[in-house]
Design an enzyme around this catalytic site. Structure first.
Site, PDB file in Angstrom:
ATOM      1  N   ALA A 171       0.824  -1.205   0.000  1.00  0.00           N
ATOM      2  CA  ALA A 171       0.000   0.000   0.000  1.00  0.00           C
ATOM      3  C   ALA A 171       0.863   1.262   0.000  1.00  0.00           C
ATOM      4  CB  ALA A 171      -0.931  -0.005   1.212  1.00  0.00           C
ATOM      5  N   HIS A 172       0.193   2.403  -0.134  1.00  0.00           N
ATOM      6  CA  HIS A 172       0.869   3.698  -0.253  1.00  0.00           C
ATOM      7  C   HIS A 172       1.764   3.994   0.940  1.00  0.00           C
ATOM      8  CE1 HIS A 172      -1.861   5.616   2.681  1.00  0.00           C
ATOM      9  NE2 HIS A 172      -2.792   4.846   2.133  1.00  0.00           N
ATOM     10  N   ASN A 173       2.924   4.548   0.648  1.00  0.00           N
ATOM     11  CA  ASN A 173       3.880   5.049   1.634  1.00  0.00           C
ATOM     12  C   ASN A 173       4.506   3.972   2.507  1.00  0.00           C
ATOM     13  OD1 ASN A 173       1.795   7.693   1.470  1.00  0.00           O
ATOM     14  ND2 ASN A 173       3.979   8.133   1.397  1.00  0.00           N
TER      15      ASN A 173
END
Length: 368
Positions: A277-279
């Site tokens: 997922a993001h980041n």
């Protein structure tokens, strides 16, 4: 690339966006701000934001107080809240006679400009939209050669006629049928995109990486923030950075980061249908078996291993050389070197004892 002082940013937010801003700390030097970064990565020329979470355990559900004390951003958007709200999150750092603004000045002693707003997440988005521009074009060009083009030279890259390559692909690469390398992406020397691989803008890949069929890197993450009673999509502009000699199994997805990129180190190997997922930040030598997944902003330190079907919630850290066994569900940070199992994931020896005792209890009940 922008270069503005903190007062210019606040004036824009107040006059053009009609957002109420209050300087809690204002630098007298008027030094220009020219970048942006996530909270704990921001430096004196960067703009960042903090939503108000403080946790006693680093990365459990937000940064620890020690991490906040070390933040050195040039401009930080913080939430407007009372002393009682701050004390509820971390009472140890607050004195009984502190004013509403003093706790934030104590929490962030090294931040040059602190601006209180109602919704820091929304304000950060509005700042980026105006000062960085649609698509974050300048940031996308970092390390990317748009003019190098592609071809069929002696050393490659070798590109299938059905592939679409608008970004930069280095020599020795193979880009198979149906692949798409979008403008603003950069693929390093000797990489192999097997078929139907999609590399989004602002993705920078190192050397010698392998992407099996259907891999997607740099798509917008599943992130939302609330504003005026509705959920709005987070613009994940910061892309993905991948190191050298990594491999990605079929239909694996790596989502782009918000204001700092999703990061994967060297020699990381992800099986099929893995979700990053993001980041998220992955160190070196990470191994993740099929159908594993990480929630947003999860940190995997070097040498971590995820067995098949294991999952981790967001905003936590799995320490160096830790092992997450098959189908485990990680809901809090895992210390370095530990092996965890079950849901919620606990030390594997405790989990094994639990399983034995449950079986014995069930057997005794059936024998009655």
């Amino acid at each position: 690339m922008f270069s503005v002082c903190a007062s210019e940013i606040v004036d824009y937010l107040q006059n053009e966006c009609h957002i109420e801003c209050e300087f809690l700390r204002k630098s007298l030097d008027g030094a220009p701000l020219s970048g942006f970064a996530a909270l704990t990565q921001a430096r004196e020329n960067d703009v960042s934001f903090w939503v108000g979470r403080i946790e006693s355990v680093t990365h459990a559900n937000g940064p620890s107080n020690d991490e906040l004390n070390g933040v050195a951003a040039g401009l930080l958007f913080v939430p407007k809240f009372s002393r009682a709200n701050v004390s509820e999150n971390d009472g140890k750092s607050m004195s009984d006679n502190a004013t509403m603004r003093d706790p934030l000045l104590e929490i962030f002693p090294h931040v040059k400009n602190i601006v209180a707003v109602a919704e820091p997440y929304h304000v950060m988005v509005k700042f980026l939209e105006h000062f960085e521009g649609d698509g974050f074009n300048d940031n996308m060009k970092t390390g990317v050669d748009f003019d190098a083009g592609v071809g069929y030279g002696e050393n490659g890259p070798w590109i299938h006629p059905s592939a679409v390559v608008e970004g930069f692909v280095d020599e020795g690469c193979f880009v198979g049928p149906g692949c798409v390398v979008m403008r603003g992406a950069s693929v390093g020397r000797g990489c192999r995109l097997e078929s139907n691989v999609t590399i989004y803008p602002n993705v920078i890949v190192g050397e010698g990486c392998i992407f099996q069929a259907g891999v997607v890197v740099g798509s917008r993450g599943f992130g939302f923030y609330e504003h005026e009673g509705e959920r709005r999509m987070v613009p994940h502009f910061a892309g993905v950075r991948i190191g050298n000699r990594c491999s990605f199994g079929a239909n694996t997805v790596v989502a782009a980061g918000f204001i700092s990129p999703t990061t994967i180190g060297d020699n990381c190997h992800l099986d099929s249908m893995v979700q990053i997922a993001h980041n998220c930040v992955l160190g070196n030598n990470i191994y993740m078996a099929s159908q594993t997944a990480l929630g947003g902003t999860t940190i995997l330190e070097d040498g971590v291993q995820f067995a098949g079907g294991a999952k981790a919630a967001g905003h936590l850290t799995v320490g160096k050389n830790a092992i997450v066994t098959a189908k485990a569900g990680v809901t809090k940070s895992v210390p370095a070197g530990k092996t965890v199992a079950g849901f919620p994931a606990i030390d594997i020896e405790i989990w094994r004892r639990q399983m034995v005792e449950l079986r014995m209890m069930a057997k005794k009940k059936l024998e009655k």
